[in-house]
Design a protein around this motif. Structure first.
Motif, PDB file in Angstrom:
ATOM      1  N   UNK A 101     113.438  52.412 106.792  1.00  0.00           N
ATOM      2  CA  UNK A 101     112.319  52.667 105.901  1.00  0.00           C
ATOM      3  C   UNK A 101     111.250  53.484 106.619  1.00  0.00           C
ATOM      4  N   UNK A 102     110.866  53.009 107.804  1.00  0.00           N
ATOM      5  CA  UNK A 102     109.795  53.684 108.526  1.00  0.00           C
ATOM      6  C   UNK A 102     110.181  55.108 108.908  1.00  0.00           C
ATOM      7  N   UNK A 127     110.223  57.394 105.744  1.00  0.00           N
ATOM      8  CA  UNK A 127     108.902  57.675 105.176  1.00  0.00           C
ATOM      9  C   UNK A 127     108.087  58.577 106.099  1.00  0.00           C
ATOM     10  N   UNK A 138     109.336  62.042 105.761  1.00  0.00           N
ATOM     11  CA  UNK A 138     108.891  62.662 104.504  1.00  0.00           C
ATOM     12  C   UNK A 138     107.504  63.277 104.700  1.00  0.00           C
ATOM     13  N   UNK A 159     113.803  48.788  97.827  1.00  0.00           N
ATOM     14  CA  UNK A 159     112.462  48.797  98.430  1.00  0.00           C
ATOM     15  C   UNK A 159     112.146  50.152  99.058  1.00  0.00           C
ATOM     16  N   UNK A 187     111.608  52.739  96.377  1.00  0.00           N
ATOM     17  CA  UNK A 187     110.315  52.552  95.719  1.00  0.00           C
ATOM     18  C   UNK A 187     109.177  53.052  96.595  1.00  0.00           C
ATOM     19  N   UNK A 188     109.264  52.740  97.899  1.00  0.00           N
ATOM     20  CA  UNK A 188     108.205  53.174  98.812  1.00  0.00           C
ATOM     21  C   UNK A 188     108.131  54.692  98.860  1.00  0.00           C
ATOM     22  N   UNK A 211     108.979  56.701  96.499  1.00  0.00           N
ATOM     23  CA  UNK A 211     108.411  57.138  95.222  1.00  0.00           C
ATOM     24  C   UNK A 211     106.890  57.000  95.223  1.00  0.00           C
ATOM     25  N   UNK A 212     106.422  55.896  95.818  1.00  0.00           N
ATOM     26  CA  UNK A 212     104.977  55.665  95.882  1.00  0.00           C
ATOM     27  C   UNK A 212     104.282  56.782  96.651  1.00  0.00           C
ATOM     28  N   UNK A 213     104.994  57.338  97.634  1.00  0.00           N
ATOM     29  CA  UNK A 213     104.400  58.413  98.422  1.00  0.00           C
ATOM     30  C   UNK A 213     104.526  59.752  97.735  1.00  0.00           C
ATOM     31  N   UNK A 214     105.296  59.802  96.670  1.00  0.00           N
ATOM     32  CA  UNK A 214     105.384  61.038  95.915  1.00  0.00           C
ATOM     33  C   UNK A 214     106.653  61.825  96.157  1.00  0.00           C
ATOM     34  N   UNK A 215     107.685  61.186  96.715  1.00  0.00           N
ATOM     35  CA  UNK A 215     108.952  61.876  96.925  1.00  0.00           C
ATOM     36  C   UNK A 215     110.016  61.235  96.047  1.00  0.00           C
TER      37      UNK A 215
END
Lengths: 131, 289
Positions: B183-184, B187, B190, B218, B221-222, B224-228
């Motif tokens: 995840x880290x 992100x 990105x 998860x 979703x994360x 997507x929250x950042x806009x990707x």
């Protein structure tokens, strides 16, 4: 008491959160923003949180609320510049913010908003390859 | 300690010769170490050891600090050279035989003193040998944990497929610790590369259970929250069946069977197509090169 500035930019409103959000500040932003949307009949709201490093469930809910309120007032909300750590925290808290559009930075966020608002401004750089 | 101490002092070269002979007959690894090095190490150890042995038989005492340091260095270099912990310990233990022999010669008349001295020196050498084993174990543990970290890094590479398109080919089973790294790293990549699309490819993931699916959702979703936008690709038929049987909801996640399909969608999303040079006139969009 300090307030978060809300800038009018054409049909849109620009909010850049530069300080750590505390609960009162979030509440006042919510009130100011809804008042401004109604006042200028804005079609889009862009909230940049790139300098926000800490979020809790309250701030997450507040962002979701702002998006919902804007939608009621016929304005689209775009959230931009979320940090990886913030995204992970929100997901771990179980908040996926389903109603909010997101973008990597303000530039992309504005493009999204323009697309939504369908302003004449972006008619100049229409991309031929776009399907 | 006096008898043993004096004895080693007076007969240092004899004991050293006996020790090296002992080592060459028991644990000599001529493939890993030459004679000169071994002799030098043995002489150095014997000197430090006899100096320290004056104080008593407590190897943790201040007087043994130099000996301990020396053993630490030896154990470490030997582990790196490929000696086993037992072979390293035998370096110390093989000193027993020549020391005992020398004690036997010197204290032939006094049986009880001989037994005492043998007991004391044997005990001391045992402790020092255990020390090398200890060091070897610590060294090996450090190697294992370092390799674990490296594996974790290696198994989650973020690759850039195109300007604005990232791919994360996952290999192996996802657990909580790995998911955090996945995840880290995704992100962060990105943000660094300013990418709009990320593709998570699970061709190398043998099984997908509810936990793994939850982790993937998860991550998506994360992003997507950042806009990707995040696509999931490389889902094998068996995994598709498992997912449906488990009742996992992937409705919000855009999935593709192959990485190439996801890449085609990503390019389309960015308003780009891949065109064959020969038939460029026809402008046929292609997903794969």
């Amino acid at each position: 008491m300090d307030r978060i500035p809300i800038l009018k930019f054409g049909d849109c409103l620009l909010v850049t959160i530069q300080v750590d959000m505390h609960d009162e500040l979030a509440m006042s932003l919510q009130e100011d923003l809804t008042a401004q949307i109604a006042k200028y009949a804005s079609r889009g709201v862009l909230i940049d949180i790139s300098s926000l490093e800490i979020v809790d469930s309250f701030i997450g809910r507040m962002l979701a609320n702002i998006a919902a309120m804007s939608r009621v007032l016929d304005a689209q909300t775009v959230l931009t510049g979320m940090q990886p750590a913030v995204a992970i925290t929100l997901v771990e808290l179980g908040m996926s913010l389903p109603g909010i559009k997101t973008a990597l930075n303000i530039e992309r966020g504005m493009e999204l908003l323009k697309e939504y608002v369908k302003q004449e401004v972006d008619a100049e750089d229409v991309d031929d390859t776009e399907s | 300690m006096s008898a043993f101490q004096q004895l080693v002092r007076s007969n240092e070269s004899g004991i050293l010769t006996g020790w090296i002979h002992e080592m060459s007959s028991t644990t000599r690894r001529s493939d890993l170490m030459d004679d000169a090095d071994l002799k030098q190490q043995a002489a150095e150890f014997l000197r430090l050891f006899t100096d320290a042995a004056q104080s008593g038989s407590d190897v943790q005492a201040q007087e043994f600090a130099a000996t301990r340091e020396f053993l630490k260095a030896i154990a470490k270099s030997r582990m790196e050279q490929g000696f086993s912990p037992v072979e390293t310990a035998m370096f110390v233990l093989s000193l027993k035989q020549p020391v005992f022999n020398a004690l036997k010669d010197a204290l032939k008349a006094n049986a009880s003193e001989l037994v005492t001295e043998i007991w004391l020196s044997g005990d001391l050498l045992d402790k020092l040998a255990m020390l090398t084993v200890d060091i070897a174990i610590v060294f090996r543990e450090q190697t294992i944990s370092r390799q674990q970290e490296e594996m974790l890094e290696l198994s989650t590479p973020v690759v850039k497929l195109w300007d604005g398109v990232l791919a994360l080919p996952l290999i192996g089973t996802l657990d909580s610790a790995r998911t955090q790294v996945v995840m880290e790293s995704l992100l962060t990549a990105i943000v660094e590369t300013n990418s709009q699309v990320a593709i998570i490819d699970i061709t190398g993931v043998p099984t997908v259970d509810t936990l793994v699916a939850q982790h993937l959702i998860k991550t998506i979703t994360a992003a997507r929250l950042m806009g990707a936008d995040c696509y999931l690709s490389g889902i094998r038929p068996a995994i598709a069946q498992t997912i449906v049987h488990l009742g996992i909801d992937l409705i919000d996640v855009q999935t593709k069977a192959k990485l190439s399909d996801a890449f085609a969608v990503a390019l389309q999303r960015l308003g780009k197509t891949v065109v064959s040079i020969k038939t460029s006139a026809s402008h046929a969009p292609k997903g794969r090169e």
